[in-house]
Motif scaffolding. Structure first.
Motif, PDB file in Angstrom:
ATOM      1  N   TYR A 163       0.846  -1.187   0.000  1.00  0.00           N
ATOM      2  CA  TYR A 163       0.000   0.000   0.000  1.00  0.00           C
ATOM      3  C   TYR A 163       0.883   1.239   0.000  1.00  0.00           C
ATOM      4  N   LEU A 164       0.697   2.090  -0.995  1.00  0.00           N
ATOM      5  CA  LEU A 164       1.464   3.331  -1.089  1.00  0.00           C
ATOM      6  C   LEU A 164       0.567   4.513  -0.744  1.00  0.00           C
ATOM      7  N   GLU A 165       1.052   5.336   0.154  1.00  0.00           N
ATOM      8  CA  GLU A 165       0.321   6.553   0.488  1.00  0.00           C
ATOM      9  C   GLU A 165       0.308   7.496  -0.718  1.00  0.00           C
ATOM     10  N   GLU A 166      -0.653   8.415  -0.752  1.00  0.00           N
ATOM     11  CA  GLU A 166      -0.679   9.402  -1.825  1.00  0.00           C
ATOM     12  C   GLU A 166       0.597  10.237  -1.798  1.00  0.00           C
ATOM     13  N   ARG A 167       1.034  10.643  -2.976  1.00  0.00           N
ATOM     14  CA  ARG A 167       2.255  11.428  -3.207  1.00  0.00           C
ATOM     15  C   ARG A 167       3.530  10.600  -2.999  1.00  0.00           C
ATOM     16  N   SER A 168       3.382   9.267  -2.976  1.00  0.00           N
ATOM     17  CA  SER A 168       4.548   8.399  -2.847  1.00  0.00           C
ATOM     18  C   SER A 168       5.324   8.340  -4.153  1.00  0.00           C
ATOM     19  N   VAL A 169       6.586   7.894  -4.042  1.00  0.00           N
ATOM     20  CA  VAL A 169       7.463   7.732  -5.202  1.00  0.00           C
ATOM     21  C   VAL A 169       8.027   6.315  -5.174  1.00  0.00           C
ATOM     22  N   LEU A 170       8.027   5.664  -6.316  1.00  0.00           N
ATOM     23  CA  LEU A 170       8.494   4.283  -6.444  1.00  0.00           C
ATOM     24  C   LEU A 170       9.463   4.190  -7.616  1.00  0.00           C
ATOM     25  N   VAL A 171      10.558   3.446  -7.439  1.00  0.00           N
ATOM     26  CA  VAL A 171      11.536   3.238  -8.508  1.00  0.00           C
ATOM     27  C   VAL A 171      11.705   1.740  -8.733  1.00  0.00           C
ATOM     28  N   LEU A 172      11.600   1.316  -9.985  1.00  0.00           N
ATOM     29  CA  LEU A 172      11.865  -0.064 -10.381  1.00  0.00           C
ATOM     30  C   LEU A 172      13.143  -0.096 -11.208  1.00  0.00           C
ATOM     31  N   SER A 173      14.079  -0.938 -10.789  1.00  0.00           N
ATOM     32  CA  SER A 173      15.329  -1.095 -11.534  1.00  0.00           C
ATOM     33  C   SER A 173      15.807  -2.524 -11.376  1.00  0.00           C
ATOM     34  N   GLY A 174      16.704  -2.952 -12.261  1.00  0.00           N
ATOM     35  CA  GLY A 174      17.291  -4.270 -12.137  1.00  0.00           C
ATOM     36  C   GLY A 174      16.253  -5.367 -12.014  1.00  0.00           C
ATOM     37  N   GLY A 175      16.396  -6.223 -10.972  1.00  0.00           N
ATOM     38  CA  GLY A 175      15.491  -7.349 -10.800  1.00  0.00           C
ATOM     39  C   GLY A 175      14.045  -6.948 -10.635  1.00  0.00           C
ATOM     40  N   ALA A 176      13.775  -5.836  -9.933  1.00  0.00           N
ATOM     41  CA  ALA A 176      12.395  -5.389  -9.744  1.00  0.00           C
ATOM     42  C   ALA A 176      11.755  -4.992 -11.064  1.00  0.00           C
ATOM     43  N   ARG A 177      12.544  -4.490 -11.990  1.00  0.00           N
ATOM     44  CA  ARG A 177      12.013  -4.087 -13.288  1.00  0.00           C
ATOM     45  C   ARG A 177      11.817  -5.298 -14.215  1.00  0.00           C
ATOM     46  N   TYR A 178      12.774  -6.248 -14.196  1.00  0.00           N
ATOM     47  CA  TYR A 178      12.764  -7.328 -15.180  1.00  0.00           C
ATOM     48  C   TYR A 178      12.198  -8.647 -14.667  1.00  0.00           C
ATOM     49  N   ASP A 179      12.326  -8.938 -13.375  1.00  0.00           N
ATOM     50  CA  ASP A 179      11.992 -10.263 -12.864  1.00  0.00           C
ATOM     51  C   ASP A 179      10.675 -10.311 -12.088  1.00  0.00           C
ATOM     52  N   TRP A 180      10.051  -9.168 -11.882  1.00  0.00           N
ATOM     53  CA  TRP A 180       8.795  -9.108 -11.132  1.00  0.00           C
ATOM     54  C   TRP A 180       7.742  -8.355 -11.936  1.00  0.00           C
ATOM     55  N   THR A 181       6.506  -8.845 -11.873  1.00  0.00           N
ATOM     56  CA  THR A 181       5.401  -8.084 -12.447  1.00  0.00           C
ATOM     57  C   THR A 181       4.877  -7.116 -11.390  1.00  0.00           C
ATOM     58  N   HIS A 182       4.171  -6.093 -11.853  1.00  0.00           N
ATOM     59  CA  HIS A 182       3.521  -5.150 -10.951  1.00  0.00           C
ATOM     60  C   HIS A 182       2.150  -4.824 -11.514  1.00  0.00           C
ATOM     61  N   GLY A 183       1.234  -4.471 -10.654  1.00  0.00           N
ATOM     62  CA  GLY A 183      -0.122  -4.178 -11.095  1.00  0.00           C
ATOM     63  C   GLY A 183      -0.929  -3.573  -9.962  1.00  0.00           C
ATOM     64  N   ILE A 184      -2.199  -3.339 -10.215  1.00  0.00           N
ATOM     65  CA  ILE A 184      -3.111  -2.782  -9.224  1.00  0.00           C
ATOM     66  C   ILE A 184      -4.394  -3.610  -9.242  1.00  0.00           C
ATOM     67  N   ASP A 185      -4.742  -4.209  -8.112  1.00  0.00           N
ATOM     68  CA  ASP A 185      -6.005  -4.937  -8.014  1.00  0.00           C
ATOM     69  C   ASP A 185      -7.180  -3.977  -8.126  1.00  0.00           C
ATOM     70  N   GLY A 186      -8.201  -4.379  -8.857  1.00  0.00           N
ATOM     71  CA  GLY A 186      -9.399  -3.553  -8.990  1.00  0.00           C
ATOM     72  C   GLY A 186     -10.299  -3.708  -7.770  1.00  0.00           C
ATOM     73  N   LYS A 187     -10.115  -2.861  -6.783  1.00  0.00           N
ATOM     74  CA  LYS A 187     -10.873  -2.940  -5.532  1.00  0.00           C
ATOM     75  C   LYS A 187     -11.504  -1.594  -5.199  1.00  0.00           C
ATOM     76  N   GLN A 188     -12.505  -1.648  -4.344  1.00  0.00           N
ATOM     77  CA  GLN A 188     -13.114  -0.429  -3.823  1.00  0.00           C
ATOM     78  C   GLN A 188     -12.396   0.057  -2.568  1.00  0.00           C
ATOM     79  N   LYS A 189     -11.713  -0.875  -1.868  1.00  0.00           N
ATOM     80  CA  LYS A 189     -11.004  -0.525  -0.640  1.00  0.00           C
ATOM     81  C   LYS A 189      -9.873  -1.515  -0.415  1.00  0.00           C
ATOM     82  N   ASP A 190      -8.935  -1.145   0.455  1.00  0.00           N
ATOM     83  CA  ASP A 190      -7.756  -1.961   0.739  1.00  0.00           C
ATOM     84  C   ASP A 190      -7.681  -2.268   2.229  1.00  0.00           C
ATOM     85  N   PHE A 191      -7.254  -3.485   2.549  1.00  0.00           N
ATOM     86  CA  PHE A 191      -7.049  -3.912   3.931  1.00  0.00           C
ATOM     87  C   PHE A 191      -5.569  -3.724   4.244  1.00  0.00           C
ATOM     88  N   VAL A 192      -5.255  -2.729   5.073  1.00  0.00           N
ATOM     89  CA  VAL A 192      -3.888  -2.238   5.208  1.00  0.00           C
ATOM     90  C   VAL A 192      -3.412  -2.391   6.646  1.00  0.00           C
TER      91      VAL A 192
END
Length: 230
Positions: A163-192
């Motif tokens: 869970y990322l707060e609003e105005r957060s910054v994220l960087v993907l490089s190396g393994g995070a960029r090439y070896d992992w997928t990323h996405g956003i679940d289509g939800k109305q709310k998040d359990f945090v």
């Protein structure tokens, strides 16, 4: 986020009324090349960017994504974002300074090239998400985009369910960029996980309308229109 080999067939939805929803973390998982520094975009800048994006691209239009392109010679001065709108150039300048003390030097130079570096093409993609909307887990096109991706805004990733707060910054490089997928679940709310440190009782957080901005380097030739899609 999912490891690439685990992405197919994974399911983060609750299977029944008796299943516990997965708790989204507030801290970055131990993925090499993933950086989520403890910084936030200045509120005034973030509000101005949202206003500009809505008035220029989204208000009164039935669209949720805009792609913009620019030529960048270096991470300094006016060359940082030639061809991009002024508010995105301002954002890049702000990110360069904010991230300087939170990234390895090589990663920072990859994202914000030093003065005198060869000119490169950069894409800025603006995504507008309404509650319940998301994007399937994916790896950014390997034959179109280079290493080094910057995401700014209130976006989430999974399967680590981050869970990322609003105005957060994220960087993907190396393994995070090439070896992992990323996405956003289509939800109305998040359990945090609760509390700033994530050690408190989990809580449900309703989603609002979210804007994310992603900067990606294009590989040589990937900015030429009319060729085969890599």
């Amino acid at each position: 986020m999912y490891a690439v080999n685990d992405a197919e067939g994974s399911d983060s939805e609750v299977d029944s009324l008796f299943d516990e929803p997965q708790i989204a973390m507030r801290t970055a998982p131990p993925i090499p090349g993933l950086f989520i520094p403890p910084i936030r975009l200045p509120l005034e800048l973030a509000n101005d960017i949202v206003q500009q994006c809505m008035s220029l691209y989204f208000d009164g239009r039935d669209i949720n994504q805009i792609m913009l392109f620019g030529r960048i010679a270096s991470g300094h001065g006016e060359d940082m974002g030639s061809g991009l709108p002024t508010f995105l150039i301002t954002l890049l300048h702000c990110l360069a300074e904010m991230l300087r003390d939170h990234l390895p030097e090589k990663v920072h130079e990859m994202l914000f090239p030093p003065k005198g570096a060869p000119q490169r093409a950069r894409q800025a993609i603006l995504n507008l998400y309404h509650p319940g909307e998301g994007i399937s887990p994916h790896v950014d096109l390997l034959k179109r985009f280079d290493d080094g991706i910057i995401g700014a805004g209130p976006l989430d990733t999974n399967h680590w369910d981050l869970y990322l707060e609003e105005r957060s910054v994220l960087v993907l490089s190396g393994g995070a960029r090439y070896d992992w997928t990323h996405g956003i679940d289509g939800k109305q709310k998040d359990f945090v996980s609760g509390g700033v440190d994530g050690q408190g009782e989990p809580e449900w957080i309703e989603r609002g309308t979210r804007l994310s901005i992603t900067f990606r380097w294009l590989l040589p030739g990937a900015d030429i229109v009319g060729g085969h899609d890599p």
